[in-house]
Design a protein around this motif. Structure first.
Motif, short mmCIF file in Angstrom:
data_model
loop_
_atom_site.label_atom_id
_atom_site.label_comp_id
_atom_site.label_asym_id
_atom_site.label_seq_id
_atom_site.Cartn_x
_atom_site.Cartn_y
_atom_site.Cartn_z
N PHE A 142 0.83 -1.20 0.00
CA PHE A 142 0.00 0.00 0.00
C PHE A 142 0.87 1.25 0.00
O PHE A 142 1.98 1.24 0.53
N ARG A 143 0.30 2.33 -0.56
CA ARG A 143 0.87 3.65 -0.40
C ARG A 143 -0.27 4.57 0.00
O ARG A 143 -1.34 4.58 -0.62
N LEU A 144 -0.05 5.33 1.06
CA LEU A 144 -1.02 6.32 1.51
C LEU A 144 -0.42 7.70 1.36
O LEU A 144 0.76 7.90 1.66
N SER A 145 -1.21 8.65 0.93
CA SER A 145 -0.83 10.07 0.98
C SER A 145 -1.58 10.67 2.14
O SER A 145 -2.81 10.56 2.22
N VAL A 146 -0.83 11.31 3.04
CA VAL A 146 -1.41 11.88 4.25
C VAL A 146 -1.05 13.35 4.30
O VAL A 146 0.10 13.72 4.05
N ILE A 147 -2.01 14.19 4.64
CA ILE A 147 -1.75 15.61 4.80
C ILE A 147 -1.92 15.99 6.27
O ILE A 147 -2.68 15.36 7.00
N ALA A 148 -1.17 17.01 6.68
CA ALA A 148 -1.26 17.52 8.05
C ALA A 148 -1.07 19.02 8.03
O ALA A 148 -0.44 19.58 7.13
N ARG A 149 -1.62 19.68 9.04
CA ARG A 149 -1.52 21.14 9.11
C ARG A 149 -0.07 21.59 9.31
O ARG A 149 0.35 22.58 8.75
N ASP A 150 0.67 20.86 10.14
CA ASP A 150 2.05 21.22 10.45
C ASP A 150 2.73 19.98 11.03
O ASP A 150 2.13 18.91 11.09
N MET A 151 3.99 20.13 11.44
CA MET A 151 4.73 18.97 11.95
C MET A 151 4.14 18.42 13.25
O MET A 151 4.13 17.21 13.46
N ALA A 152 3.63 19.29 14.09
CA ALA A 152 3.02 18.82 15.34
C ALA A 152 1.79 17.97 15.03
O ALA A 152 1.58 16.90 15.63
N HIS A 153 0.98 18.43 14.07
CA HIS A 153 -0.20 17.66 13.66
C HIS A 153 0.23 16.33 13.04
O HIS A 153 -0.38 15.29 13.30
N TRP A 154 1.27 16.35 12.19
CA TRP A 154 1.77 15.13 11.59
C TRP A 154 2.21 14.14 12.67
O TRP A 154 1.88 12.95 12.60
N GLN A 155 2.95 14.59 13.66
CA GLN A 155 3.42 13.70 14.72
C GLN A 155 2.24 13.08 15.47
O GLN A 155 2.26 11.89 15.78
N GLU A 156 1.23 13.87 15.73
CA GLU A 156 0.03 13.36 16.40
C GLU A 156 -0.66 12.30 15.53
O GLU A 156 -1.03 11.22 16.01
N LEU A 157 -0.85 12.62 14.25
CA LEU A 157 -1.45 11.65 13.32
C LEU A 157 -0.64 10.36 13.25
O LEU A 157 -1.20 9.26 13.27
N TYR A 158 0.65 10.51 13.15
CA TYR A 158 1.52 9.35 13.02
C TYR A 158 1.41 8.43 14.25
O TYR A 158 1.22 7.23 14.11
N ARG A 159 1.51 9.02 15.43
CA ARG A 159 1.45 8.22 16.66
C ARG A 159 0.07 7.62 16.91
O ARG A 159 -0.04 6.46 17.28
N GLU A 160 -0.98 8.42 16.70
CA GLU A 160 -2.31 7.99 17.10
C GLU A 160 -3.09 7.26 16.01
O GLU A 160 -3.97 6.45 16.33
N ARG A 161 -2.81 7.54 14.74
CA ARG A 161 -3.63 6.95 13.67
C ARG A 161 -2.85 6.04 12.72
O ARG A 161 -3.36 5.02 12.31
N ILE A 162 -1.62 6.43 12.39
CA ILE A 162 -0.85 5.65 11.41
C ILE A 162 -0.22 4.42 12.07
O ILE A 162 -0.34 3.30 11.55
N LEU A 163 0.42 4.61 13.20
CA LEU A 163 1.06 3.47 13.88
C LEU A 163 0.06 2.44 14.38
O LEU A 163 0.44 1.31 14.68
N THR A 164 -1.20 2.81 14.46
CA THR A 164 -2.22 1.87 14.94
C THR A 164 -2.94 1.14 13.80
O THR A 164 -3.84 0.34 14.07
N LEU A 165 -2.56 1.41 12.55
CA LEU A 165 -3.18 0.69 11.43
C LEU A 165 -2.86 -0.81 11.56
O LEU A 165 -1.73 -1.18 11.90
N PRO A 166 -3.83 -1.67 11.29
CA PRO A 166 -3.65 -3.11 11.53
C PRO A 166 -2.77 -3.79 10.47
O PRO A 166 -2.73 -3.38 9.32
N HIS A 167 -2.11 -4.84 10.93
CA HIS A 167 -1.38 -5.79 10.08
C HIS A 167 -0.15 -5.22 9.38
O HIS A 167 0.30 -5.75 8.37
N VAL A 168 0.41 -4.15 9.90
CA VAL A 168 1.58 -3.54 9.28
C VAL A 168 2.82 -4.34 9.67
O VAL A 168 3.10 -4.55 10.84
N GLU A 169 3.54 -4.79 8.66
CA GLU A 169 4.82 -5.48 8.90
C GLU A 169 5.97 -4.48 8.83
O GLU A 169 6.82 -4.44 9.70
N THR A 170 5.99 -3.67 7.76
CA THR A 170 7.00 -2.61 7.64
C THR A 170 6.35 -1.37 7.06
O THR A 170 5.33 -1.44 6.36
N SER A 171 6.95 -0.22 7.35
CA SER A 171 6.46 1.03 6.77
C SER A 171 7.65 1.94 6.51
O SER A 171 8.71 1.82 7.12
#
Length: 151
Positions: free
Chosen positions: A105-134
């Motif tokens: 898979f490839r996802l394109s993700v947008i964020a308002r700024d780096m703080a928003h990106w970090q929040e998205l990454y920790r809370e939404r991206i890292l919790t996606l199921p069945h990820v082996e590598t990213s």
């Protein structure tokens, strides 16, 4: 299969999708009635799948775009479906693509700024199921982004 007239119409439509039908017909070298029939035929065939507004998300305050590549743990037969469903639930995911090869898979993700990106990454991206590598690739600049087709 579109003929030369259809391709002229499509070229003109892509060049200026907001132009009035009369101008589109004139620029494509057809009558208004012919234009209407041709457009209906192109829509019915699926060659024109629809029309949409292109919104520049940067103008709405989103300054960061990240492309994420994922390889899934495919030991679960529902991995693809469950990953897809979870990724669709993240509003900042603006594109989801699947591939053959080492990347699933490839996802394109947008964020308002780096703080928003970090929040998205920790809370939404890292919790996606069945990820082996990213792998995350942060967009620096866009060299070409075209909807034009070689018609």
């Amino acid at each position: 299969m579109p003929d030369a007239t259809d391709r002229r119409i499509l070229r003109q439509l892509l060049a200026d999708p907001d132009q009035p039908a009369a101008r589109l017909a004139e620029r494509a070298g057809v009558t208004a009635a012919t234009l209407w029939r041709r457009l209906e035929k192109l829509r019915a065939s699926g060659a024109i799948a629809g029309q949409q507004a292109l919104i520049d998300w940067r103008k709405l305050g989103y300054e960061v775009e990240v492309s994420l590549r994922f390889t899934l743990d495919k030991t679960n037969p529902r991995a693809f479906d469950e990953f897809t469903a979870a990724a669709r639930e993240v509003p900042e995911v603006i594109e989801i693509q699947t591939f053959l090869g080492s990347v699933d898979f490839r996802l394109s993700v947008i964020a308002r700024d780096m703080a928003h990106w970090q929040e998205l990454y920790r809370e939404r991206i890292l919790t996606l199921p069945h990820v082996e590598t990213s792998e995350a690739l942060m967009l620096v600049s866009t060299i070409k982004n075209s909807v034009e087709l070689p018609l």
